[in-house]
Design a protein around this motif. Structure first.
Motif, mmCIF file in Angstrom:
data_model
loop_
_atom_site.group_PDB
_atom_site.id
_atom_site.type_symbol
_atom_site.label_atom_id
_atom_site.label_comp_id
_atom_site.label_asym_id
_atom_site.label_seq_id
_atom_site.Cartn_x
_atom_site.Cartn_y
_atom_site.Cartn_z
ATOM 1 N N MET A 45 11.359 2.139 -9.938
ATOM 2 C CA MET A 45 11.813 1.368 -9.117
ATOM 3 C C MET A 45 11.011 0.649 -7.605
ATOM 4 O O MET A 45 10.429 -0.179 -7.523
ATOM 5 N N ILE A 46 10.728 2.233 -7.015
ATOM 6 C CA ILE A 46 9.878 1.893 -5.704
ATOM 7 C C ILE A 46 8.045 0.989 -6.645
ATOM 8 O O ILE A 46 7.702 -0.038 -6.169
ATOM 9 N N LEU A 47 8.296 1.053 -7.475
ATOM 10 C CA LEU A 47 7.107 0.496 -8.324
ATOM 11 C C LEU A 47 7.256 -0.505 -8.974
ATOM 12 O O LEU A 47 6.064 -1.585 -8.241
ATOM 13 N N LEU A 48 8.114 -1.515 -8.718
ATOM 14 C CA LEU A 48 8.539 -2.486 -9.252
ATOM 15 C C LEU A 48 8.717 -3.490 -7.841
ATOM 16 O O LEU A 48 8.419 -4.442 -8.485
ATOM 17 N N VAL A 49 9.364 -2.611 -7.027
ATOM 18 C CA VAL A 49 9.221 -3.576 -5.857
ATOM 19 C C VAL A 49 7.401 -3.760 -4.915
ATOM 20 O O VAL A 49 7.667 -4.868 -4.519
ATOM 21 N N ALA A 50 6.845 -2.282 -5.400
ATOM 22 C CA ALA A 50 5.348 -3.195 -4.830
ATOM 23 C C ALA A 50 4.812 -4.331 -5.607
ATOM 24 O O ALA A 50 4.178 -5.193 -4.740
ATOM 25 N N GLY A 51 5.393 -3.860 -6.334
ATOM 26 C CA GLY A 51 4.279 -5.363 -7.812
ATOM 27 C C GLY A 51 5.112 -6.315 -6.948
ATOM 28 O O GLY A 51 3.543 -7.636 -7.462
ATOM 29 N N ARG A 52 6.076 -6.303 -7.331
ATOM 30 C CA ARG A 52 6.566 -7.961 -6.851
ATOM 31 C C ARG A 52 5.927 -8.946 -4.811
ATOM 32 O O ARG A 52 5.896 -9.991 -5.318
ATOM 33 N N MET A 53 6.196 -7.519 -4.439
ATOM 34 C CA MET A 53 5.545 -7.459 -3.230
ATOM 35 C C MET A 53 4.222 -8.240 -3.571
ATOM 36 O O MET A 53 3.266 -9.452 -1.943
ATOM 37 N N ALA A 54 3.339 -7.313 -3.874
ATOM 38 C CA ALA A 54 2.133 -8.023 -4.356
ATOM 39 C C ALA A 54 1.220 -8.797 -4.723
ATOM 40 O O ALA A 54 0.713 -10.043 -4.093
ATOM 41 N N LEU A 55 2.841 -9.347 -6.053
ATOM 42 C CA LEU A 55 2.422 -10.861 -6.251
ATOM 43 C C LEU A 55 3.047 -11.778 -5.156
ATOM 44 O O LEU A 55 1.743 -12.507 -5.424
ATOM 45 N N GLY A 56 3.606 -11.732 -4.362
ATOM 46 C CA GLY A 56 3.775 -12.194 -3.123
ATOM 47 C C GLY A 56 3.217 -12.677 -2.511
ATOM 48 O O GLY A 56 2.619 -13.702 -1.730
ATOM 49 N N LEU A 86 1.048 -1.257 -0.176
ATOM 50 C CA LEU A 86 -0.001 -0.627 0.422
ATOM 51 C C LEU A 86 0.987 1.297 0.343
ATOM 52 O O LEU A 86 0.218 1.812 -0.307
ATOM 53 N N LEU A 87 2.029 1.252 0.666
ATOM 54 C CA LEU A 87 2.631 2.618 0.722
ATOM 55 C C LEU A 87 3.612 2.651 -0.084
ATOM 56 O O LEU A 87 3.377 3.829 -1.157
ATOM 57 N N LEU A 88 4.119 1.800 -0.821
ATOM 58 C CA LEU A 88 5.078 2.027 -2.302
ATOM 59 C C LEU A 88 4.266 2.684 -3.184
ATOM 60 O O LEU A 88 4.633 2.881 -3.969
ATOM 61 N N GLY A 89 2.875 1.216 -3.429
ATOM 62 C CA GLY A 89 2.269 1.274 -4.408
ATOM 63 C C GLY A 89 1.835 3.171 -4.384
ATOM 64 O O GLY A 89 2.083 3.737 -6.104
ATOM 65 N N SER A 90 1.405 4.062 -3.184
ATOM 66 C CA SER A 90 0.565 5.139 -3.273
ATOM 67 C C SER A 90 1.850 5.959 -4.041
ATOM 68 O O SER A 90 1.847 7.119 -4.848
ATOM 69 N N ILE A 91 3.520 5.814 -3.319
ATOM 70 C CA ILE A 91 4.414 6.463 -2.892
ATOM 71 C C ILE A 91 4.888 6.689 -4.642
ATOM 72 O O ILE A 91 5.218 8.157 -5.314
ATOM 73 N N GLY A 92 4.548 5.585 -5.091
ATOM 74 C CA GLY A 92 5.573 5.650 -6.335
ATOM 75 C C GLY A 92 4.560 5.913 -7.291
ATOM 76 O O GLY A 92 5.418 6.751 -8.433
ATOM 77 N N ALA A 93 3.678 5.879 -7.185
ATOM 78 C CA ALA A 93 2.408 6.488 -7.918
ATOM 79 C C ALA A 93 2.912 8.004 -8.237
ATOM 80 O O ALA A 93 2.593 8.780 -9.244
ATOM 81 N N LEU A 94 2.067 8.511 -7.051
ATOM 82 C CA LEU A 94 2.649 10.224 -6.962
ATOM 83 C C LEU A 94 4.417 10.593 -7.030
ATOM 84 O O LEU A 94 4.161 11.219 -8.221
ATOM 85 N N MET A 95 5.043 9.976 -7.108
ATOM 86 C CA MET A 95 6.493 9.981 -7.486
ATOM 87 C C MET A 95 6.747 9.875 -9.059
ATOM 88 O O MET A 95 6.931 10.749 -9.498
ATOM 89 N N LEU A 96 5.898 9.100 -9.564
ATOM 90 C CA LEU A 96 6.121 8.962 -11.002
ATOM 91 C C LEU A 96 5.039 9.763 -11.657
ATOM 92 O O LEU A 96 6.034 10.466 -12.808
ATOM 93 N N ARG A 97 4.143 10.431 -11.017
ATOM 94 C CA ARG A 97 3.306 11.748 -11.829
ATOM 95 C C ARG A 97 4.304 12.609 -12.107
ATOM 96 O O ARG A 97 4.253 13.562 -12.893
ATOM 97 N N ASP A 98 4.342 13.618 -10.628
ATOM 98 C CA ASP A 98 6.132 14.510 -10.391
ATOM 99 C C ASP A 98 6.515 15.084 -11.372
ATOM 100 O O ASP A 98 6.929 15.418 -12.130
#
Length: 303
Positions: free
Chosen positions: A278-289, A120-132
């Motif tokens: 990088m953050i979004l990739l880590v979040a996706g890997r954890m979600a897959l797990g 939840l945390l990495l997904g939201s932070i990564g999305a905001l950073m990617l948008r900026d």
């Protein structure tokens, strides 16, 4: 070369752990983040139990932050007064987070909650950073581009008992940075993160701090909060694996020096885009797990 971890009860490749610590140290020096948001998930992917990964990576964050902080301190880019206010809030947050961590340990749900909170945390932070980052690159239109940005949020300006922070030129209530520190302290204990990836946007977008002082002040806060969290984990949860922490620390201290050098030579927009991906990739890997069904549903561990 394999080395045995006494608390984790398993062997790891020592060189690989040092390289992991070095990579995270580079991020610490470049962005002013502790790097635990990447260290902890990567340790979990390697097979380290989540509770031990959280506690041990916090130790590495403290060491890596020292090196980066001293570099920014010598440049006069640290607002000590602002940092002390956030440290006070972070100490309270660390104590509160330790109580929650112990309750989760007793219920047997600490590993699940750590993984879920990371997604939840990495997904939201990564999305905001990617948008900026995409707005900065010109790939997306900036919202309200004609309106000049406010110095800081209106509701923060309305808080009582305002103090003057001379170094960074701010005149705001200490309540705002104190609450930011409190949230960061809780996350440090619960997730083994330095909290820099929350501190940096909060200081820029909420407090309106100049980018010149943001990284150094963030590292001061990260250093103090992670040190308190290490002490709390050592005394209460007994999850700090000193051998693992030492390996990460060796790489982290070295990497932070190179990170501060790279931060002055590379374009900030490019760095922000790379970190967001990088953050979004880590979040996706954890979600897959969390969602992927393992080959063996049950496992037996001999202690």
């Amino acid at each position: 070369m394999d080395i045995y971890l006494p608390i984790a009860g398993q062997s790891v490749n020592a060189l690989l752990m040092i390289m992991l610590g070095g990579a995270v140290g580079v991020l610490s020096g470049m962005f002013g983040v502790g790097g635990g948001f990447l260290t902890t998930p990567l340790l979990i992917f390697y097979g380290i139990p989540p509770s031990i990964a959280v506690a041990s990576s916090t130790t590495q964050i403290a060491g890596a932050s020292v090196s980066g902080f001293l570099t920014h301190w010598r440049r006069g880019a640290v607002d000590v007064k602002m940092g002390l206010v956030m440290i006070a809030g972070g100490t309270v947050g660390s104590l509160a987070g330790s109580l929650v961590f112990r309750l989760l340990q007793k219920s047997g749900q600490v590993d699940l909650m750590i993984s879920l909170l990371y997604v939840l945390l990495l997904g939201s932070i990564g999305a905001l950073m990617l948008r900026d980052a995409m707005v900065a690159q010109g790939w997306l239109a900036a919202p309200d581009a004609a309106r000049p940005p406010a110095r800081h949020k209106r509701w923060i300006a309305s808080l009582p008992l305002r103090w003057r922070f001379t170094t960074s030129g701010l005149y705001v209530s200490p309540v705002a940075p104190g609450v930011i520190g409190l949230v960061t302290g809780m996350l440090t204990v619960l997730l083994g993160v330095g909290g820099g990836f929350i501190l940096i946007p909060a200081m820029i977008y909420l407090l309106g701090m100049s980018s010149r002082f943001v990284v150094g002040t963030s590292l001061l806060m990260v250093l103090a909060t992670s040190a308190v969290s290490v002490m709390i984990h050592s005394v209460t949860t007994h999850s700090v694996d000193i051998v693992l922490a030492a390996l990460l620390l060796v790489g982290g201290v070295i990497g932070a020096q190179y990170g501060t050098i790279l931060a002055t030579r590379l374009k900030p927009d490019k760095l922000r885009l790379a970190l967001a991906v990088m953050i979004l990739l880590v979040a996706g890997r954890m979600a897959l797990g969390l969602a992927w069904r393992p080959g063996e549903i049950y496992s037996i561990e001999y202690l």
